[in-house]
Scaffold this active site. Structure first.
Site, PDB file in Angstrom:
ATOM      1  N   ARG A  50       0.797  -1.225   0.000  1.00  0.00           N
ATOM      2  CA  ARG A  50       0.000   0.000   0.000  1.00  0.00           C
ATOM      3  C   ARG A  50       0.829   1.274   0.000  1.00  0.00           C
ATOM      4  NH1 ARG A  50      -2.503  -3.695   3.173  1.00  0.00           N
ATOM      5  NH2 ARG A  50      -4.684  -4.137   2.701  1.00  0.00           N
ATOM      6  N   ASP A 120       6.278 -12.189   4.752  1.00  0.00           N
ATOM      7  CA  ASP A 120       7.506 -12.615   4.080  1.00  0.00           C
ATOM      8  C   ASP A 120       8.352 -13.597   4.876  1.00  0.00           C
ATOM      9  OD1 ASP A 120       8.995 -10.905   5.979  1.00  0.00           O
ATOM     10  OD2 ASP A 120       8.217  -9.262   4.758  1.00  0.00           O
ATOM     11  N   HIS A 135      -1.186 -12.122   9.309  1.00  0.00           N
ATOM     12  CA  HIS A 135      -1.696 -12.290   7.944  1.00  0.00           C
ATOM     13  C   HIS A 135      -1.131 -13.539   7.274  1.00  0.00           C
ATOM     14  CE1 HIS A 135      -2.520  -7.676   7.875  1.00  0.00           C
ATOM     15  NE2 HIS A 135      -3.400  -8.358   8.588  1.00  0.00           N
ATOM     16  N   CYS A 143      -3.928 -26.840   2.453  1.00  0.00           N
ATOM     17  CA  CYS A 143      -5.003 -27.538   1.762  1.00  0.00           C
ATOM     18  C   CYS A 143      -6.335 -27.122   2.372  1.00  0.00           C
ATOM     19  CB  CYS A 143      -4.820 -29.053   1.879  1.00  0.00           C
ATOM     20  SG  CYS A 143      -6.211 -29.991   1.174  1.00  0.00           S
ATOM     21  N   CYS A 170      -4.960 -35.364  -1.042  1.00  0.00           N
ATOM     22  CA  CYS A 170      -6.320 -35.713  -0.634  1.00  0.00           C
ATOM     23  C   CYS A 170      -7.355 -35.228  -1.640  1.00  0.00           C
ATOM     24  CB  CYS A 170      -6.625 -35.142   0.746  1.00  0.00           C
ATOM     25  SG  CYS A 170      -7.028 -33.366   0.758  1.00  0.00           S
ATOM     26  N   ASN A 229       7.878   5.334  12.943  1.00  0.00           N
ATOM     27  CA  ASN A 229       7.365   5.296  11.579  1.00  0.00           C
ATOM     28  C   ASN A 229       7.633   6.668  10.953  1.00  0.00           C
ATOM     29  OD1 ASN A 229       5.762   3.591   9.665  1.00  0.00           O
ATOM     30  ND2 ASN A 229       4.437   5.386   9.670  1.00  0.00           N
TER      31      ASN A 229
END
Length: 262
Positions: A50, A120, A135, A143, A170, A229
């Protein structure tokens, strides 16, 4: 912009004073957690989603990576996911000084763990012991039938060879082990992150814009918030320390200041 770049460099007197305050809080306080975002990864060369020049703005349509698209068109989803994977993780990325500094702070016992929005795997590669990947992790696939996970790269090799969608033994379809648009966070991972935050006197938010929920709300669960930041965040006004600095310089300096404490 998240917490890396060519602006404030973490070396001026104001930054030094702020970092000393943070070091005091970590050493003297009762528990601390770190929340990280893309600004920690971009310092290793990983493209942002973003931020300025992020791939959602320049190369890809986020709607192509919605969970509903995966369910409706898994073959097409995997074709686009391969392109995204190569754009995001096609380089050789290594943990940077910020990742290693966070490991050092955990080893010194002044932070209890790291919660990351990044997929990552660089925190894990650096050796972070207590880690909640909100995340998911792009280096795995899962699966959708049996729940089994495995390394992603062999699956991407199959996708390159035309195996779309790739399936588990499977018969179930594999999905990248990341949270897609339209999906909820894994409840167990979120619960671990909330437990860390609520048990922390200090929450240190590093390289994150604090705009993506529910991750951003973790910043408000501790008694004291520290933000490192480049840009202001929605939590700037409530932060005890709000620092504009390069995370790859500020965090190693923070380790030094912790070590200098009597």
């Amino acid at each position: 912009m998240d917490g890396t770049g060519s602006e404030p460099d973490g070396g001026d007197a104001e930054t030094e004073t702020a970092l000393r305050t943070v070091a005091d809080a970590l050493v003297e306080g009762h528990g601390a957690m770190v929340l990280t975002g893309a600004g920690v990864s971009t310092a290793s060369g990983v493209p942002s989603f973003r931020g300025e020049g992020g791939i959602w703005r320049t190369e890809f349509d986020p709607n192509d990576f919605h969970h509903s698209r995966f369910l409706r068109d898994p073959a097409g989803f995997w074709a686009d996911r391969l392109r995204l994977q190569e754009a995001m993780f096609g380089g050789e990325y290594e943990p940077n000084a910020a990742h290693h500094a966070l490991v050092a702070l955990e080893e010194r016992g002044v932070i209890d763990g790291v919660v990351t929005q990044n997929t990552d795997g660089l925190h894990r590669a650096a050796g972070q012991e207590t880690l909640a990947e909100l995340h998911g992790n792009a280096a795995r696939v899962a699966c959708q039938s049996c729940g089994g996970t495995r390394p992603a790269e062999p699956i991407f090799d199959r996708v390159r060879d035309g195996d779309r969608p790739p399936r588990c033994d499977c018969g179930g379809v594999y999905k990248p082990d990341v949270v897609l648009f339209g999906e909820q966070l894994d409840p167990d991972t979120l619960a671990r992150a909330e437990e860390l935050a609520m048990g922390s006197e200090t929450v240190l938010a590093v390289g994150t814009s604090l705009q993506v929920e529910p991750a951003a709300s973790l910043a408000g669960l501790g008694e004291r918030l520290v933000v490192v930041n480049f840009d202001e965040t929605p939590y700037t006004d409530r932060a005890a320390v709000d620092l504009r600095a390069d995370v790859t310089r500020a965090l190693p300096r923070l380790v030094d200041l912790v070590d200098d404490r009597p």
